[in-house]
Structures are given as C-alpha cells and as structure tokens.
Write an enzyme that holds these catalytic residues in place. Structure first.
Site, PDB file in Angstrom:
ATOM      1  N   TRP A  26       0.751  -1.306   0.064  1.00  0.00           N
ATOM      2  CA  TRP A  26      -0.034   0.072   0.049  1.00  0.00           C
ATOM      3  C   TRP A  26       0.807   1.205  -0.115  1.00  0.00           C
ATOM      4  CZ3 TRP A  26      -5.465   0.985   0.307  1.00  0.00           C
ATOM      5  CH2 TRP A  26      -6.077  -0.215   0.292  1.00  0.00           C
ATOM      6  N   GLU A  60       0.242  -7.652   7.344  1.00  0.00           N
ATOM      7  CA  GLU A  60       0.808  -9.052   6.974  1.00  0.00           C
ATOM      8  C   GLU A  60       2.107  -9.174   7.218  1.00  0.00           C
ATOM      9  OE1 GLU A  60      -3.260  -8.453   5.082  1.00  0.00           O
ATOM     10  OE2 GLU A  60      -1.429  -7.491   4.658  1.00  0.00           O
ATOM     11  N   VAL A  81       3.358   1.194   5.847  1.00  0.00           N
ATOM     12  CA  VAL A  81       2.929   2.726   6.285  1.00  0.00           C
ATOM     13  C   VAL A  81       1.262   2.506   6.350  1.00  0.00           C
ATOM     14  CG1 VAL A  81       2.752   3.391   3.813  1.00  0.00           C
ATOM     15  CG2 VAL A  81       2.640   4.988   5.458  1.00  0.00           C
ATOM     16  N   ILE A  83      -1.809   5.153   7.084  1.00  0.00           N
ATOM     17  CA  ILE A  83      -2.284   6.466   7.396  1.00  0.00           C
ATOM     18  C   ILE A  83      -3.703   6.658   7.993  1.00  0.00           C
ATOM     19  CG2 ILE A  83      -2.736   8.685   6.080  1.00  0.00           C
ATOM     20  CD1 ILE A  83      -0.647   7.843   3.851  1.00  0.00           C
ATOM     21  N   GLY A  86     -10.678   7.922   8.977  1.00  0.00           N
ATOM     22  CA  GLY A  86     -11.843   8.125   9.972  1.00  0.00           C
ATOM     23  C   GLY A  86     -12.422   7.015  10.601  1.00  0.00           C
ATOM     24  N   HIS A  89      -9.723   1.403  11.948  1.00  0.00           N
ATOM     25  CA  HIS A  89      -8.762   0.689  11.081  1.00  0.00           C
ATOM     26  C   HIS A  89      -7.309   0.817  11.642  1.00  0.00           C
ATOM     27  CE1 HIS A  89      -7.416  -1.739   8.002  1.00  0.00           C
ATOM     28  NE2 HIS A  89      -6.732  -0.853   7.373  1.00  0.00           N
ATOM     29  N   PHE A 114      12.107  -1.986  12.649  1.00  0.00           N
ATOM     30  CA  PHE A 114      10.727  -1.480  12.699  1.00  0.00           C
ATOM     31  C   PHE A 114      10.650  -0.218  11.751  1.00  0.00           C
ATOM     32  CE2 PHE A 114       6.969   0.748  14.199  1.00  0.00           C
ATOM     33  CZ  PHE A 114       6.058  -0.418  14.196  1.00  0.00           C
ATOM     34  N   ARG A 128       8.931  11.146   5.820  1.00  0.00           N
ATOM     35  CA  ARG A 128       9.748  10.181   6.681  1.00  0.00           C
ATOM     36  C   ARG A 128      10.076   9.043   5.429  1.00  0.00           C
ATOM     37  NH1 ARG A 128       5.930  11.961   9.845  1.00  0.00           N
ATOM     38  NH2 ARG A 128       6.550  12.072  12.252  1.00  0.00           N
TER      39      ARG A 128
END
Length: 162
Positions: A26, A60, A81, A83, A86, A89, A114, A128
């Site tokens: 993603w 995963e 990552v 993000i 709303g 999740h 990590f 980042r």
C-alpha cells in the site's frame, strides 16, 4: 515529527548476515522510498545477498517476518505505512503490526527493523519515506538498527566477547 536525538553511527561490516526485507504494498510512492532507503543501508553495511519480499499490507508483515525468522534470517526489516483515516482501522492495524513484530523478535530472538510508518496524513509519510524532498529516511534507519542489533545478538550468542 522528532528526528532529533538519533545516533550518528557509521556503517559496520555486516557481510556475514542473512537479511530479509519484508515490505507492504500500500502507498506505492512511500513504499518505494522506504525500500530504496533499506537497499541503501544494506549496501552501506555490505550485506551481500538480501532478499526483498512483498506482502499486501502492513497487517501481513508479522507473519512474513516470522516465516523469515524461522528460516534462519539474522535480521528482518519490516517496512510499511498506515495513514490515519476516519475509522478505528488505523489503530487495529498499527497495534497488530507492532505487537506482531515484537512477538517475532522475542519468540525467534531475531533482529527486527521496525520501519512501519504510522502517520496522521500522507505528508507525514512522505516526510519520512527517504524521498528526495523527505526530512527523514526511515527505511535506512530501520535497516541500520536491524543490522546493528543482529550483530549484537551474534556477539551475545558467542559469549559477548566485546
């Protein structure tokens, strides 16, 4: 974003380490930057034949990291990552990834880098990701941390001679 306080460490020779990079899919632009940073660190630390394994998402990462640890990798770098949106999740995925990767490290006594970005918005992730306009390179940092930890673990297993 902190970024302050990081140690200024020079790369060390890690040619003898077996290393896997496990990366989510993603947020392609951010992930490309994280993977490039990891590859830069692997080169700087002289890792000879790292493997890069892609998984669908950050959730995963722990199971793939556990599989790598079970196959004898000295270090596993987990890159992903998440993000904030709303819904809850964000918290579920971040907690599962963090707890899962910590469990892999402890259960297998393997170094885990990590490199999971947990950001409020896309700009924080881009800042980042180690891209040209980024302020930080978390892919490089996570990889360097994993490699240094793997070397410490090797010394401990040998009786910590220094």
């Amino acid at each position: 974003m902190s970024g302050a306080g990081a140690p200024d460490e020079k790369p060390i020779d890690c040619h003898d380490l077996r290393v896997a990079v496990v990366a989510a899919s993603w947020h392609e632009q951010v992930m490309d930057g994280l993977i490039a940073g990891a590859q830069d660190a692997l080169k700087a630390y002289q890792v000879e034949a790292p493997v890069v394994i892609r998984v669908p998402g950050t959730f995963e990462l722990p199971v793939a990291a556990a599989a790598c640890a079970a196959q004898g990798y000295d270090a596993v770098v987990a890159l992903g990552v998440v993000i904030r949106g709303g819904t809850p999740h964000f918290e579920y995925v971040c907690n599962a990834a963090t707890d899962g990767l910590a469990r892999v490290a402890l259960d297998h006594q393997v170094a885990i880098g990590f490199g999971v970005l947990t950001c409020d918005d896309e700009q924080q992730a881009l800042d980042r990701a180690g891209l040209a306009a980024s302020k930080e390179d978390k892919g490089y940092e996570a990889t360097a941390a994993a490699l240094r930890t793997a070397q410490v673990l090797k010394r401990i297993k040998r009786g910590y001679d220094s």
